[in-house]
Design a protein around this motif. Structure first.
Motif, PDB file in Angstrom:
ATOM      1  N   GLN A 147     -18.445  31.117  22.479  1.00 21.41           N
ATOM      2  CA  GLN A 147     -18.667  32.551  22.633  1.00 21.41           C
ATOM      3  C   GLN A 147     -20.098  32.753  23.123  1.00 21.41           C
ATOM      4  N   ASP A 148     -20.452  34.002  23.425  1.00 33.08           N
ATOM      5  CA  ASP A 148     -21.780  34.270  23.984  1.00 33.08           C
ATOM      6  C   ASP A 148     -22.887  33.774  23.067  1.00 33.08           C
ATOM      7  N   PHE A 149     -22.769  34.036  21.789  1.00 36.91           N
ATOM      8  CA  PHE A 149     -23.757  33.588  20.819  1.00 36.91           C
ATOM      9  C   PHE A 149     -23.135  33.569  19.438  1.00 36.91           C
ATOM     10  N   CYS A 150     -23.798  32.846  18.546  1.00 37.72           N
ATOM     11  CA  CYS A 150     -23.373  32.765  17.140  1.00 37.72           C
ATOM     12  C   CYS A 150     -24.647  32.703  16.313  1.00 37.72           C
TER      13      CYS A 150
ATOM     14  N   VAL B 184     -19.759  30.134   3.477  1.00 36.59           N
ATOM     15  CA  VAL B 184     -18.806  29.132   3.927  1.00 36.59           C
ATOM     16  C   VAL B 184     -19.563  27.888   4.372  1.00 36.59           C
ATOM     17  N   LEU B 185     -19.136  26.716   3.905  1.00 36.39           N
ATOM     18  CA  LEU B 185     -19.781  25.465   4.279  1.00 36.39           C
ATOM     19  C   LEU B 185     -19.116  24.920   5.542  1.00 36.39           C
ATOM     20  N   VAL B 186     -19.902  24.815   6.620  1.00 31.61           N
ATOM     21  CA  VAL B 186     -19.396  24.301   7.891  1.00 31.61           C
ATOM     22  C   VAL B 186     -20.391  23.291   8.427  1.00 31.61           C
ATOM     23  N   ASN B 187     -20.001  22.586   9.479  1.00 31.94           N
ATOM     24  CA  ASN B 187     -20.900  21.631  10.136  1.00 31.94           C
ATOM     25  C   ASN B 187     -21.812  22.407  11.078  1.00 31.94           C
ATOM     26  N   GLY B 188     -22.862  22.957  10.526  1.00 29.81           N
ATOM     27  CA  GLY B 188     -23.752  23.844  11.260  1.00 29.81           C
ATOM     28  C   GLY B 188     -24.032  25.050  10.391  1.00 29.81           C
ATOM     29  N   MET B 189     -24.039  26.244  10.978  1.00 29.26           N
ATOM     30  CA  MET B 189     -24.251  27.469  10.220  1.00 29.26           C
ATOM     31  C   MET B 189     -23.244  28.517  10.675  1.00 29.26           C
ATOM     32  N   THR B 190     -22.815  29.356   9.742  1.00 28.53           N
ATOM     33  CA  THR B 190     -21.874  30.408  10.067  1.00 28.53           C
ATOM     34  C   THR B 190     -22.560  31.507  10.873  1.00 28.53           C
ATOM     35  N   CYS B 191     -21.760  32.376  11.486  1.00 32.17           N
ATOM     36  CA  CYS B 191     -22.279  33.408  12.383  1.00 32.17           C
ATOM     37  C   CYS B 191     -22.463  34.742  11.670  1.00 32.17           C
ATOM     38  N   LYS B 192     -23.503  35.444  12.065  1.00 30.41           N
ATOM     39  CA  LYS B 192     -23.633  36.838  11.676  1.00 30.41           C
ATOM     40  C   LYS B 192     -22.604  37.670  12.426  1.00 30.41           C
ATOM     41  N   ASN B 193     -22.296  38.818  11.885  1.00 31.15           N
ATOM     42  CA  ASN B 193     -21.450  39.769  12.608  1.00 31.15           C
ATOM     43  C   ASN B 193     -22.155  40.169  13.897  1.00 31.15           C
ATOM     44  N   PRO B 194     -21.511  39.968  15.067  1.00 35.47           N
ATOM     45  CA  PRO B 194     -22.189  40.277  16.343  1.00 35.47           C
ATOM     46  C   PRO B 194     -22.717  41.701  16.428  1.00 35.47           C
ATOM     47  N   SER B 195     -22.088  42.631  15.742  1.00 36.11           N
ATOM     48  CA  SER B 195     -22.527  44.024  15.813  1.00 36.11           C
ATOM     49  C   SER B 195     -23.862  44.251  15.113  1.00 36.11           C
TER      50      SER B 195
ATOM     51  N   ASP C  60     -33.344  38.274  16.427  1.00 36.06           N
ATOM     52  CA  ASP C  60     -32.590  37.078  16.090  1.00 36.06           C
ATOM     53  C   ASP C  60     -32.779  35.968  17.118  1.00 36.06           C
ATOM     54  N   PHE C  61     -33.249  36.333  18.318  1.00 35.07           N
ATOM     55  CA  PHE C  61     -33.436  35.368  19.397  1.00 35.07           C
ATOM     56  C   PHE C  61     -34.918  35.106  19.678  1.00 35.07           C
ATOM     57  N   TYR C  62     -35.769  35.482  18.733  1.00 38.46           N
ATOM     58  CA  TYR C  62     -37.221  35.458  18.953  1.00 38.46           C
ATOM     59  C   TYR C  62     -37.919  34.639  17.882  1.00 38.46           C
ATOM     60  N   PHE C  63     -38.950  33.894  18.309  1.00 37.20           N
ATOM     61  CA  PHE C  63     -39.864  33.208  17.386  1.00 37.20           C
ATOM     62  C   PHE C  63     -41.270  33.364  17.928  1.00 37.20           C
ATOM     63  N   GLY C  64     -42.193  33.799  17.109  1.00 38.32           N
ATOM     64  CA  GLY C  64     -43.586  33.927  17.519  1.00 38.32           C
ATOM     65  C   GLY C  64     -44.467  32.949  16.760  1.00 38.32           C
ATOM     66  N   GLY C  65     -45.459  32.399  17.426  1.00 34.82           N
ATOM     67  CA  GLY C  65     -46.396  31.550  16.699  1.00 34.82           C
ATOM     68  C   GLY C  65     -46.754  30.241  17.357  1.00 34.82           C
ATOM     69  N   LEU C  66     -46.084  29.866  18.454  1.00 32.12           N
ATOM     70  CA  LEU C  66     -46.404  28.576  19.072  1.00 32.12           C
ATOM     71  C   LEU C  66     -47.775  28.578  19.747  1.00 32.12           C
TER      72      LEU C  66
ATOM     73  N   GLN D  28     -35.722  28.224  11.964  1.00 30.27           N
ATOM     74  CA  GLN D  28     -36.750  29.203  12.307  1.00 30.27           C
ATOM     75  C   GLN D  28     -36.249  30.259  13.300  1.00 30.27           C
ATOM     76  N   LEU D  29     -35.253  29.926  14.100  1.00 28.49           N
ATOM     77  CA  LEU D  29     -34.774  30.814  15.175  1.00 28.49           C
ATOM     78  C   LEU D  29     -33.248  30.853  15.120  1.00 28.49           C
ATOM     79  N   ALA D  30     -32.715  31.855  14.427  1.00 31.94           N
ATOM     80  CA  ALA D  30     -31.280  31.907  14.140  1.00 31.94           C
ATOM     81  C   ALA D  30     -30.425  31.937  15.401  1.00 31.94           C
ATOM     82  N   GLY D  31     -30.961  32.501  16.480  1.00 33.13           N
ATOM     83  CA  GLY D  31     -30.201  32.598  17.718  1.00 33.13           C
ATOM     84  C   GLY D  31     -29.923  31.270  18.388  1.00 33.13           C
ATOM     85  N   LEU D  32     -30.557  30.195  17.929  1.00 34.90           N
ATOM     86  CA  LEU D  32     -30.284  28.861  18.475  1.00 34.90           C
ATOM     87  C   LEU D  32     -28.942  28.302  18.022  1.00 34.90           C
TER      88      LEU D  32
END
Length: 215
Positions: free
Chosen positions: A27-30, A38-49, A55-61, A82-86
């Motif tokens: 899908q476009d993003f998760c 829920v325990l999955v191989n990775g992380m579950t998705c937020k509701n897209p709405s 969620d796609f931003y990290f500041g500090g580098l 650190q960056l949930a959108g990844l």
């Protein structure tokens, strides 16, 4: 029958190689939901709405990491933690700061290859191939140079100059993991038995005990 068996083995091998990285997104993003139950191989998705730009931003580098430690380096990771959108995108990033003569100690990333670019200073970098050759492949890098560390091979970096050095690393997993060799061998909880380590490193228990205390 032998040919059929060989074909099946080649197909299985090809499939395992193809699966040896993060899965492609469906899908476009998760955006990762850190509170997901829920325990999955990775992380579950937020509701897209409910997804926001943050969620796609990290500041500090742009900020220098604190290198006043025993190894003289600091890694600032930008993984899915650190960056949930990844989440599900199969990539991550890190900034590494090095004090003069500081090192990023030998370590591996069990789930990712790494490509590193030097932004400031110069670095000696290297990795070691697997058995039986154990070839040490190394190179001195300068500002603007790029080097690749293949997935899961032990590798390191050292600032070989008298000024601070900075590098940016990109990794082929949202959560590449890191296994620092010295820490996992000498700092495991509980300890690996000293007699096992003494035999493995061809030394004695006193030497191993002295090293384990440091970790």
């Amino acid at each position: 029958m032998a040919r059929v068996f060989a074909s099946i083995m080649l197909l299985a091998l090809g499939f395992s190689v193809a699966m040896a990285t993060d899965h492609s997104p469906l899908q476009d993003f998760c955006v990762a939901d850190p509170n997901g139950q829920v325990l999955v191989n990775g992380m579950t998705c937020k509701n897209p709405s409910s997804v926001q730009g943050s969620d796609f931003y990290f500041g500090g580098l742009h900020m220098m990491g604190n290198t006043s430690n025993t190894v003289g380096s600091r890694v600032t990771p930008v993984s899915v933690t650190q960056l949930a959108g990844l989440n599900t995108l199969g990539i991550s990033l890190a900034r590494i700061d090095y004090a003069p003569w500081g090192i990023n100690p030998p370590h591996t990333h069990p789930r990712a290859s790494e490509i590193l670019v030097v932004l400031e200073g110069s670095l000696e970098v290297g990795f070691v191939t697997s058995n039986p050759d154990n070839r040490h492949i190394s190179k001195v890098l300068y500002k603007g140079d790029v080097f690749v560390f293949p997935v899961n091979l032990v590798h390191y970096q050292r600032n070989n100059g008298k000024t601070n050095a900075i590098a940016i690393a990109a990794l082929s997993s949202q959560n590449p993991g890191v296994i620092p060799i010295a820490n996992v061998v000498f700092g495991s909880k509980p300890d690996i038995s000293t007699d096992i380590l003494a035999k493995a490193f061809q030394t004695n228990d006193d030497v191993i005990n002295n090293i384990q205390i440091k970790f």
